[in-house]
Enzyme design. Structure first.
Site, PDB file in Angstrom:
ATOM      1  N   SER A 152      51.950   6.787  39.350  1.00  0.00           N
ATOM      2  CA  SER A 152      51.883   7.116  37.921  1.00  0.00           C
ATOM      3  C   SER A 152      52.345   5.996  37.002  1.00  0.00           C
ATOM      4  O   SER A 152      52.248   6.138  35.783  1.00  0.00           O
ATOM      5  CB  SER A 152      52.689   8.391  37.627  1.00  0.00           C
ATOM      6  OG  SER A 152      51.989   9.526  38.082  1.00  0.00           O
ATOM      7  N   LYS A 159      49.865   4.947  34.393  1.00  0.00           N
ATOM      8  CA  LYS A 159      49.737   5.530  33.053  1.00  0.00           C
ATOM      9  C   LYS A 159      50.308   4.625  31.963  1.00  0.00           C
ATOM     10  O   LYS A 159      49.989   4.809  30.788  1.00  0.00           O
ATOM     11  CB  LYS A 159      50.421   6.897  33.022  1.00  0.00           C
ATOM     12  CG  LYS A 159      49.750   7.929  33.938  1.00  0.00           C
ATOM     13  CD  LYS A 159      50.434   9.282  33.833  1.00  0.00           C
ATOM     14  CE  LYS A 159      49.718  10.320  34.686  1.00  0.00           C
ATOM     15  NZ  LYS A 159      50.092  10.240  36.109  1.00  0.00           N
ATOM     16  N   SER A 192      53.937  13.197  32.718  1.00  0.00           N
ATOM     17  CA  SER A 192      53.095  12.400  33.606  1.00  0.00           C
ATOM     18  C   SER A 192      51.856  13.189  34.014  1.00  0.00           C
ATOM     19  O   SER A 192      51.466  13.234  35.182  1.00  0.00           O
ATOM     20  CB  SER A 192      53.875  11.957  34.859  1.00  0.00           C
ATOM     21  OG  SER A 192      53.197  10.915  35.518  1.00  0.00           O
ATOM     22  N   LYS A 232      58.958   4.562  32.896  1.00  0.00           N
ATOM     23  CA  LYS A 232      58.039   5.464  33.596  1.00  0.00           C
ATOM     24  C   LYS A 232      58.391   5.586  35.077  1.00  0.00           C
ATOM     25  O   LYS A 232      58.768   4.618  35.726  1.00  0.00           O
ATOM     26  CB  LYS A 232      56.599   4.944  33.461  1.00  0.00           C
ATOM     27  CG  LYS A 232      55.525   5.916  33.930  1.00  0.00           C
ATOM     28  CD  LYS A 232      55.355   7.045  32.929  1.00  0.00           C
ATOM     29  CE  LYS A 232      54.397   8.100  33.470  1.00  0.00           C
ATOM     30  NZ  LYS A 232      54.967   8.901  34.582  1.00  0.00           N
TER      31      LYS A 232
END
Length: 428
Positions: A61, A64, A121, A223
């Site tokens: 992720s 992203k 997420s 993140k």
């Protein structure tokens, strides 16, 4: 430009740092399959610590962040506004967890999408953004890769906007540090979104998965990520006394061990930067990191965990118990392979009704497997009937055949999970 600085100065300083760290012979586990890390002084581009920083890894992720980078670019160019409403397609609505469980035809504001990507997420939201900006997720992924090259991310390739499993979607710790730096330098007016600690949608409030924002002094983004193939990843940044560091860790065995290790990296980085430049040779800074240990078993399978236990162990224990209760006939019906597990965001939370007996969990499973009470969550705590009587009925009056069928259905739930994983792995 920041990208020019990173592609030049960072690489030169990385070489010196790597040589110094190698000379220390810190740990043989540095060549682990999943683990990689890098810590950088954002102001100078100096690499303070690096392990496997140029080896290919799955970003999960952390992907992203690039999705958001392109969205921020579109906003600044006037192509998109924060109040624009994007329509959810069937493809977006079909994305596995972590997600908001969006339905085809739903509409979402751009700013809500930013919060959903940073905080929850959400994989379905990543596809919504991709389709809104480029028409399709495939076209958007090509745009992501092209932009990555322009930023100097030479070892990064994107195949989707979410980070869900794809063997061709790879990056490195160094490239991801450069991406974090690019976001902060090019879009400082949007960086505050990465500091957001919660987001509400559809009557549910989601907490940011980046626990370090709440627990480590100076951490203000950015993140987390997880798939089984990648392990637990974290891209983070912290600032103290106007000195900012960027830390990347890839391939943690659990979210907790990842957070502990990155915390240690950040604290050690500020210790190194606090040394007096006039009396301490910056080339000796890697010595400060000699005390930072590689996470234990960094090459361990980063499979889903439930209440501190591997799901494979729980399922195997449940299957053995069911087989012992049902007898040899049941054993012949079992699958001949151990199941694999779905991949998504490892910090996703299950529905409260599913985990009431277990308390907090580290991992959730796809919603399609939770349409009925979750087999491998509910079964271990469910009351088990006594062994069948010779008459063919249990003490509660139910037929032995019905009991065996129910147990077989539970044990074979893993096959559905394995099929799901294979489908996601083949996605391009």
């Amino acid at each position: 430009m920041a990208a020019e600085f990173w592609s030049g100065g960072l690489y030169r300083s990385a070489l010196a740092a790597t040589v110094a760290v190698s000379a220390l012979a810190i740990a043989p586990a540095a060549h682990a399959e999943k683990y990689a890390a890098i810590v950088v002084d954002a102001a100078t581009g100096e690499v303070l610590h690096a392990r496997n920083e140029d080896d290919p890894r799955y970003p999960a992720s952390l992907t992203k962040v690039m999705t958001l980078y392109l969205l921020f670019e579109a906003i600044d160019s006037g192509e998109v506004t924060l109040t624009d409403r994007m329509t959810v397609s069937r493809a977006a609505a079909s994305q596995p967890p972590s997600n908001l469980r969006l339905r085809a035809g739903d509409r979402m504001r751009v700013e809500d999408a930013i919060y959903a990507l940073v905080t929850k997420s959400a994989n379905d939201v990543a596809v919504v953004v991709a389709e809104y900006l480029a028409g399709s997720e495939r076209a958007f992924a090509e745009r992501m890769t092209a932009r990555a090259r322009e930023l100097g991310l030479e070892s990064t390739t994107f195949r989707n906007a979410s980070g869900l499993p794809d063997a061709a979607q790879v990056s490195t710790a160094r490239d991801l540090a450069m991406l974090a730096d690019a976001v902060m330098n090019h879009f400082p007016h949007y960086y505050h979104y990465f500091q957001n600690q919660q987001f509400s949608w559809g009557g549910t409030t989601y907490r940011n998965h980046n626990e370090l924002i709440r627990t480590v002094d100076g951490v203000d983004g950015i993140k987390t990520g997880y798939t089984r193939a990648s392990g637990f990843n974290l891209m983070t940044s912290a600032v103290r006394d106007d000195r900012r560091v960027i830390a990347i860790m890839l391939g943690g065995a659990t979210a907790r061990s990842r957070n502990t290790h990155v915390t240690e990296l950040v604290e050690t980085a500020f210790l190194a930067l606090g040394q007096t430049p006039g009396t301490i040779d910056p080339g000796n800074r890697p010595v400060v990191f000699a005390a930072v240990r590689t996470p234990s078993n960094p090459n361990g399978a980063a499979e889903p965990m439930l209440n501190g236990r591997r799901l494979s162990d729980i399922l195997a224990e449940q299957t053995a118990k069911a087989a012992a209760e049902a007898g040899p006939e049941f054993a012949r019906e079992l699958p001949e392979y151990m199941p694999e597990y779905m991949e998504g965001d490892g910090t996703d939370q299950a529905a409260p009704t599913e985990i009431a007996a277990f308390g907090p969990v580290d991992y959730d499973v796809a919603s399609e497997f939770l349409a009925a009470p979750s087999d491998y969550i509910a079964a271990p705590v469910a009351a088990q009937p006594e062994a069948p009587e010779p008459s063919g009925f249990l003490f509660d009056g139910s037929a032995v055949a019905d009991y065996n069928a129910a147990q077989i259905a539970r044990a074979t739930a893993g096959a559905r999970v394995a099929d799901y994983t294979r489908r996601q792995t083949r996605r391009r």
